[in-house]
Enzyme design. Structure first.
Site, PDB file in Angstrom:
ATOM      1  N   GLY A  87      19.734  -2.474 -18.142  1.00 53.99           N
ATOM      2  CA  GLY A  87      20.456  -3.098 -18.816  1.00 53.99           C
ATOM      3  C   GLY A  87      21.180  -2.145 -19.978  1.00 53.99           C
TER       4      GLY A  87
ATOM      5  N   HIS B 192      26.936   3.764 -16.523  1.00 59.36           N
ATOM      6  CA  HIS B 192      26.552   3.033 -15.554  1.00 59.36           C
ATOM      7  C   HIS B 192      27.788   2.522 -14.779  1.00 59.36           C
ATOM      8  CE1 HIS B 192      23.116   2.249 -18.580  1.00 59.36           C
ATOM      9  NE2 HIS B 192      22.541   2.528 -17.565  1.00 59.36           N
TER      10      HIS B 192
ATOM     11  N   ASP C  61      19.692  11.984 -15.637  1.00 56.78           N
ATOM     12  CA  ASP C  61      18.026  11.618 -15.656  1.00 56.78           C
ATOM     13  C   ASP C  61      17.810  12.770 -14.215  1.00 56.78           C
ATOM     14  OD1 ASP C  61      17.467   9.774 -17.769  1.00 56.78           O
ATOM     15  OD2 ASP C  61      18.967   8.681 -16.638  1.00 56.78           O
TER      16      ASP C  61
ATOM     17  N   SER D 295      21.749   4.695 -23.105  1.00 55.30           N
ATOM     18  CA  SER D 295      21.557   3.404 -23.797  1.00 55.30           C
ATOM     19  C   SER D 295      21.152   3.641 -25.254  1.00 55.30           C
ATOM     20  CB  SER D 295      20.806   2.419 -22.974  1.00 55.30           C
ATOM     21  OG  SER D 295      21.523   2.410 -22.038  1.00 55.30           O
ATOM     22  N   ARG D 296      20.241   4.958 -25.207  1.00 56.08           N
ATOM     23  CA  ARG D 296      19.726   5.124 -26.386  1.00 56.08           C
ATOM     24  C   ARG D 296      20.589   5.661 -27.748  1.00 56.08           C
ATOM     25  NH1 ARG D 296      15.178   5.859 -22.917  1.00 56.08           N
ATOM     26  NH2 ARG D 296      13.377   4.627 -23.400  1.00 56.08           N
TER      27      ARG D 296
ATOM     28  N   HIS E  54      26.691   1.102 -20.120  1.00 56.86           N
ATOM     29  CA  HIS E  54      27.803   1.889 -20.851  1.00 56.86           C
ATOM     30  C   HIS E  54      28.636   2.271 -19.670  1.00 56.86           C
ATOM     31  CE1 HIS E  54      25.189   5.261 -19.722  1.00 56.86           C
ATOM     32  NE2 HIS E  54      24.263   4.747 -20.457  1.00 56.86           N
TER      33      HIS E  54
END
Length: 299
Positions: A38, A44, A158, A194-195, A41
Site C-alpha cells: 500500500g 507502484h 528493491d 513509500s517511506r 506512489h
C-alpha cells in the site's frame, strides 16, 4: 497510464480472491500480479502499468506484512492510505485488489511454516535486518499460492528483494514469470519509496545524496575505474559527507550472487547498492554498473 475500465473489485478474503481469479482464468485471461504494502506512489503505478500490458486480468495486493518488520522497525507507523490506494489502482486498470487482514493471512499468528532463501538473504539488507527476507519470501510464497499468477512485477529499486524472490521461484519450480521494472525516480533523482513521506524537508533534500553517489560511481566505472574497493570507498565517502545521512552500507557486488567484488574487469554484471538513515527513516537505492570486459579494461 490511465485505462477506461470499471473500478477494481476489492476483496478481503482468500476464498473470494481465488474465486475471482479462477473465473478470470476460465474465461481465457492470463493473470498478472503486483504485490504491494500500500501507500502507493507513481513507482507502484509503473509496476501496475508494466504488468497490465502483459496480462488479461490484473491483481494487486495491499497488505502490510508484519513478519518482514523487525522488532524496532516501523510496522505500526507504516503509512496506510487505502482510499488513495484504491483510486490509484483504478487509474492503473487493476481488476482485483486483494486486501486481507493480518488474521486472514496468519490465522494462527505468525506461521510456523516459512520459506527462506539462504545466502542471498543474509547479506546487505539481510545483515542489517536478519528476519526481513524470511518474512518477505514467506508472504510472497503465500500470495503466489493464493493468486497463482502467470506474471508478477517487482521493482528494481528493491534489487536484493527481486534477486531473492527470483531464486525462490526458480528453486521451488513456481510457474511464474517475474517482470523486473526499472526504478522510478523523482525529478531530482531520489528513488520513489513509500517511506519518503517520513522525511522532513531538510532530510528530503539530503536524501538525494544516495542517487547522486550512485550516479558518480557508475560514471567512474564508465571512465575506467576497475577497483570495486575504490568505488565502494568513494560511495561511502560521498554519503558520509552529508551531515544528515547515517550510512548503513555501501557495497559493490555481483548482480546475480550479491557477493562483494574486488575487480570490475571480469565481465560479470555488477551492482552498487547503498542504504542510509535520515533521522528515523532508512532508505535504500542501487544502480547497475557498466559492464567491463578485460578488453575494455586494456584500452
Amino acid at each position: 497510464m490511465s485505462h477506461a475500465a470499471p473500478p477494481p473489485v476489492v476483496v478481503p478474503t482468500i476464498a473470494e480472491c481465488r474465486r475471482l481469479v479462477t473465473e478470470a482464468r476460465a474465461s481465457g485471461k492470463s493473470i498478472g500480479f503486483v504485490p504491494t504494502m500500500g501507500a502507493l506512489h507513481d513507482g507502484h503505478l509503473r509496476l501496475i502499468d508494466a504488468c497490465r500490458r502483459h496480462c488479461g486480468f490484473l491483481v494487486t495486493s495491499i497488505f502490510v506484512n508484519p513478519t518482514q518488520f523487525g522488532p524496532n522497525e516501523d510496522y505500526q507507523r507504516y503509512p496506510r492510505t487505502p482510499d488513495d490506494d484504491h483510486r490509484r489502482c483504478a487509474e492503473g486498470g487493476v481488476d482485483l485488489i486483494f486486501e486481507p487482514t493480518v488474521a486472514e493471512m496468519y490465522p494462527n499468528g505468525p506461521t510456523a511454516t516459512f520459506v527462506e532463501v539462504p545466502g542471498l538473504s543474509s547479506v546487505l539488507e539481510g545483515k542489517s535486518r536478519p528476519t526481513h527476507f524470511r518474512g518477505v519470501t514467506t508472504v510472497v510464497a503465500k500470495l503466489f499460492g493464493i493468486v497463482q499468477p502467470d506474471l508478477a512485477a517487482f521493482g528494481r529499486k528493491d534489487f536484493q528483494q527481486l534477486a531473492v524472490i527470483a531464486r525462490m521461484v526458480h528453486d521451488l519450480n513456481m510457474p511464474i514469470r517475474l517482470l523486473p521494472v526499472e526504478t522510478h525516480r523523482e525529478a531530482d533523482g531520489l528513488a520513489m519509496s513509500s517511506r519518503n513521506r517520513y522525511l522532513s524537508a531538510d532530510q528530503r533534500r539530503a536524501a538525494v545524496v544516495l542517487s547522486r553517489a550512485l550516479q558518480t560511481a557508475a560514471e567512474a566505472v564508465a571512465s575506467g575505474e576497475r577497483s570495486a574497493d575504490r568505488v565502494r570507498q568513494d560511495l561511502a565517502q560521498a554519503i558520509e559527507l552529508e551531515p544528515l545521512a547515517q550510512l548503513d552500507y555501501a557495497e559493490v557486488a555481483d548482480a546475480e550472487t550479491l557477493e562483494p567484488l574486488d575487480d570490475l574487469s571480469a565481465g560479470r554484471p555488477a551492482v552498487a547498492l547503498v542504504a542510509a538513515r535520515f533521522g528515523d527513516t532508512r532508505l535504500i537505492d542501487n544502480t547497475l554498473l557498466p559492464t567491463v570486459t578485460s578488453e575494455s579494461s586494456c584500452n
